[in-house]
Design a protein around this motif. Structure first.
Motif, PDB file in Angstrom:
ATOM      1  N   MET A  24       9.597 -15.138  10.970  1.00  0.00           N
ATOM      2  CA  MET A  24       7.909 -14.863  11.105  1.00  0.00           C
ATOM      3  C   MET A  24       7.501 -15.129   9.882  1.00  0.00           C
ATOM      4  SD  MET A  24       6.042 -11.261  12.228  1.00  0.00           S
ATOM      5  CE  MET A  24       6.494 -11.559  13.868  1.00  0.00           C
ATOM      6  N   LYS A  25       6.693 -15.983   9.782  1.00  0.00           N
ATOM      7  CA  LYS A  25       5.863 -16.283   8.182  1.00  0.00           C
ATOM      8  C   LYS A  25       5.061 -15.013   7.852  1.00  0.00           C
ATOM      9  CE  LYS A  25       5.125 -21.229   9.540  1.00  0.00           C
ATOM     10  NZ  LYS A  25       4.227 -22.295   9.899  1.00  0.00           N
ATOM     11  N   LEU A  26       4.777 -15.136   6.719  1.00  0.00           N
ATOM     12  CA  LEU A  26       4.333 -13.997   6.016  1.00  0.00           C
ATOM     13  C   LEU A  26       2.986 -13.751   6.439  1.00  0.00           C
ATOM     14  CD1 LEU A  26       3.964 -11.853   3.679  1.00  0.00           C
ATOM     15  CD2 LEU A  26       3.323 -13.674   2.021  1.00  0.00           C
ATOM     16  N   LYS A  27       2.093 -14.620   6.827  1.00  0.00           N
ATOM     17  CA  LYS A  27       0.616 -14.450   7.308  1.00  0.00           C
ATOM     18  C   LYS A  27       0.773 -13.652   8.836  1.00  0.00           C
ATOM     19  CE  LYS A  27      -3.557 -16.802   8.838  1.00  0.00           C
ATOM     20  NZ  LYS A  27      -4.422 -18.138   8.978  1.00  0.00           N
ATOM     21  N   GLU A  28       1.607 -14.344   9.407  1.00  0.00           N
ATOM     22  CA  GLU A  28       1.936 -13.538  10.676  1.00  0.00           C
ATOM     23  C   GLU A  28       2.528 -12.035  10.925  1.00  0.00           C
ATOM     24  OE1 GLU A  28       4.868 -16.114  12.548  1.00  0.00           O
ATOM     25  OE2 GLU A  28       3.210 -17.482  13.325  1.00  0.00           O
TER      26      GLU A  28
ATOM     27  N   LEU B 261      -0.754 -10.271   9.694  1.00  0.00           N
ATOM     28  CA  LEU B 261      -1.756  -9.826  10.760  1.00  0.00           C
ATOM     29  C   LEU B 261      -0.928  -8.898  11.966  1.00  0.00           C
ATOM     30  CD1 LEU B 261      -3.166 -13.407  11.242  1.00  0.00           C
ATOM     31  CD2 LEU B 261      -4.198 -11.505  10.276  1.00  0.00           C
ATOM     32  N   ASP B 262       0.070  -9.000  12.173  1.00  0.00           N
ATOM     33  CA  ASP B 262       0.829  -8.173  13.052  1.00  0.00           C
ATOM     34  C   ASP B 262       0.985  -6.678  12.330  1.00  0.00           C
ATOM     35  OD1 ASP B 262       3.473  -6.427  13.878  1.00  0.00           O
ATOM     36  OD2 ASP B 262       3.464  -8.116  15.335  1.00  0.00           O
ATOM     37  N   SER B 263       1.247  -6.453  11.099  1.00  0.00           N
ATOM     38  CA  SER B 263       1.311  -5.157  10.532  1.00  0.00           C
ATOM     39  C   SER B 263      -0.130  -4.488  10.600  1.00  0.00           C
ATOM     40  CB  SER B 263       1.694  -5.208   9.196  1.00  0.00           C
ATOM     41  OG  SER B 263       3.034  -5.647   9.126  1.00  0.00           O
ATOM     42  N   PHE B 264      -1.152  -5.142  10.369  1.00  0.00           N
ATOM     43  CA  PHE B 264      -2.546  -4.587  10.568  1.00  0.00           C
ATOM     44  C   PHE B 264      -2.977  -4.147  11.925  1.00  0.00           C
ATOM     45  CE2 PHE B 264      -7.052  -5.256  11.208  1.00  0.00           C
ATOM     46  CZ  PHE B 264      -7.602  -4.636  10.191  1.00  0.00           C
ATOM     47  N   TRP B 265      -2.658  -5.129  12.687  1.00  0.00           N
ATOM     48  CA  TRP B 265      -2.896  -4.865  14.156  1.00  0.00           C
ATOM     49  C   TRP B 265      -2.345  -3.752  14.802  1.00  0.00           C
ATOM     50  CZ3 TRP B 265      -7.737  -5.613  15.036  1.00  0.00           C
ATOM     51  CH2 TRP B 265      -8.422  -6.641  14.739  1.00  0.00           C
TER      52      TRP B 265
ATOM     53  N   LEU C 222       0.541   3.745   5.038  1.00  0.00           N
ATOM     54  CA  LEU C 222       1.790   4.169   5.271  1.00  0.00           C
ATOM     55  C   LEU C 222       2.314   3.295   6.570  1.00  0.00           C
ATOM     56  CD1 LEU C 222       4.179   5.927   4.562  1.00  0.00           C
ATOM     57  CD2 LEU C 222       3.349   7.652   5.981  1.00  0.00           C
ATOM     58  N   LEU C 223       2.001   3.340   7.639  1.00  0.00           N
ATOM     59  CA  LEU C 223       2.120   2.462   8.649  1.00  0.00           C
ATOM     60  C   LEU C 223       2.564   1.099   8.443  1.00  0.00           C
ATOM     61  CD1 LEU C 223      -0.036   4.228  11.690  1.00  0.00           C
ATOM     62  CD2 LEU C 223       2.539   4.259  11.256  1.00  0.00           C
ATOM     63  N   PHE C 224       1.235   0.558   7.725  1.00  0.00           N
ATOM     64  CA  PHE C 224       1.411  -0.964   7.478  1.00  0.00           C
ATOM     65  C   PHE C 224       2.547  -1.107   6.647  1.00  0.00           C
ATOM     66  CE2 PHE C 224       0.688  -4.973   5.154  1.00  0.00           C
ATOM     67  CZ  PHE C 224      -0.312  -5.595   5.879  1.00  0.00           C
ATOM     68  N   THR C 225       2.919  -0.584   5.514  1.00  0.00           N
ATOM     69  CA  THR C 225       4.003  -0.815   4.654  1.00  0.00           C
ATOM     70  C   THR C 225       5.475  -0.734   5.648  1.00  0.00           C
ATOM     71  OG1 THR C 225       4.032   1.259   3.952  1.00  0.00           O
ATOM     72  CG2 THR C 225       2.905  -0.628   2.406  1.00  0.00           C
ATOM     73  N   THR C 226       5.505   0.153   6.347  1.00  0.00           N
ATOM     74  CA  THR C 226       6.687   0.425   7.119  1.00  0.00           C
ATOM     75  C   THR C 226       6.772  -0.448   8.249  1.00  0.00           C
ATOM     76  OG1 THR C 226       6.574   2.757   6.937  1.00  0.00           O
ATOM     77  CG2 THR C 226       7.881   2.197   8.631  1.00  0.00           C
ATOM     78  N   ARG C 227       5.872  -1.060   8.752  1.00  0.00           N
ATOM     79  CA  ARG C 227       5.729  -2.051   9.749  1.00  0.00           C
ATOM     80  C   ARG C 227       6.272  -3.368   8.881  1.00  0.00           C
ATOM     81  NH1 ARG C 227       6.663  -3.416  15.275  1.00  0.00           N
ATOM     82  NH2 ARG C 227       5.403  -5.267  15.738  1.00  0.00           N
ATOM     83  N   MET C 228       5.636  -3.512   7.991  1.00  0.00           N
ATOM     84  CA  MET C 228       5.983  -4.978   7.064  1.00  0.00           C
ATOM     85  C   MET C 228       7.418  -4.937   6.871  1.00  0.00           C
ATOM     86  SD  MET C 228       3.963  -7.388   6.134  1.00  0.00           S
ATOM     87  CE  MET C 228       4.413  -8.837   4.710  1.00  0.00           C
ATOM     88  N   LEU C 229       7.975  -3.992   6.418  1.00  0.00           N
ATOM     89  CA  LEU C 229       9.362  -3.708   6.201  1.00  0.00           C
ATOM     90  C   LEU C 229       9.925  -4.117   7.404  1.00  0.00           C
ATOM     91  CD1 LEU C 229      11.483  -3.100   4.017  1.00  0.00           C
ATOM     92  CD2 LEU C 229      11.233  -0.821   4.627  1.00  0.00           C
TER      93      LEU C 229
END
Length: 232
Positions: free
Chosen positions: A1-5, A8-12, A219-226
């Motif tokens: 998965m690319k960084l942009k994806e 966006l995934d982490s945001f939504w 908190l959710l965004f960073t955890t999802r991104m990881l």
């Protein structure tokens, strides 16, 4: 998965369920509360009760965030429910143990360094620099530690399996892990700071938005991104 994806995934993902986002925000608000701690512990037993309640809430919050990470690496696209509290508590306690073990090591070495040497300013500064370097190394290692635990049902053993953790870092790419994880925290931290400062002109509403929405979102965004960095 690319960084942009991933971004966006982490945001939504983080804003996909406002009810859960606010529940997490309430937990964070209660954890930040210091109003209950006043007076002497011996004279005010209420402080003990408040401390226990905050500790329980902290364990539940850690357990829920671990569930977010665990389900993210398994491919889930929905925020987990606030249920199975026994499981959340167990995972939260395990994470607390791992955090204590890792971050107590540099502190212990720093204290032993000072205790076993002369207390001159130069030696104290050298010990402090060593402490900072060790903390930086652990900071870099810790995302891989949590990911390894997420792939192994949150066992304490997996959090201390250094060979698997090193393999995880090599698999993810040391540079990518450091750049993405550190940069993500810095950017979101700046965004949170800017929004919090702008909202400070609205005393009650500003604090409410910051504590109930911005903090849990970060908190959710960073955890999802990881989690997406190591998605199965």
């Amino acid at each position: 998965m690319k960084l942009k994806e991933m971004l966006l995934d982490s945001f939504w993902y983080s804003v996909s369920d406002w009810k859960k986002l606010i529940i997490l925000g309430i937990l964070l608000v209660l954890l930040d509360s210091e109003g209950g701690f006043s007076g002497s512990w011996a004279l005010n037993g209420l402080n003990v009760i408040i401390f226990i309640v905050i500790l329980i809430l902290g364990v539940l919050e850690a357990g829920y965030i671990f569930r977010v990470l665990e389900e993210s690496v398994e491919g889930s696209k929905k925020l987990p429910k606030f249920n199975r509290f026994h499981e959340m508590t167990v995972h939260g306690l395990k994470e607390l143990v791992i955090v204590t073990v890792y971050f107590a090591i540099p502190l212990f070495l720093f204290i032993m360094f000072l205790w076993g040497s002369n207390t001159s300013a130069d030696i104290t500064m050298a010990g402090f620099l060593i402490f900072i370097v060790l903390m930086g190394i652990i900071y870099i290692l810790f995302p891989a530690v949590m990911l390894n635990m997420a792939h192994n049902h949150g066992t304490i053993r997996s959090g201390l399996d250094f060979r698997a953790i090193i393999r995880k870092i090599r698999y993810l790419g040391f540079r990518d892990l450091v750049v993405v994880y550190t940069g993500m925290f810095m950017i979101l931290g700046i965004v949170k700071l800017v929004l919090t400062d702008n909202l400070s002109t609205l005393p009650l509403m500003g604090d409410l938005i910051s504590q109930l929405l911005i903090a849990p979102f970060v908190l959710l965004f960073t955890t999802r991104m990881l989690g997406l960095m190591d998605k199965e």
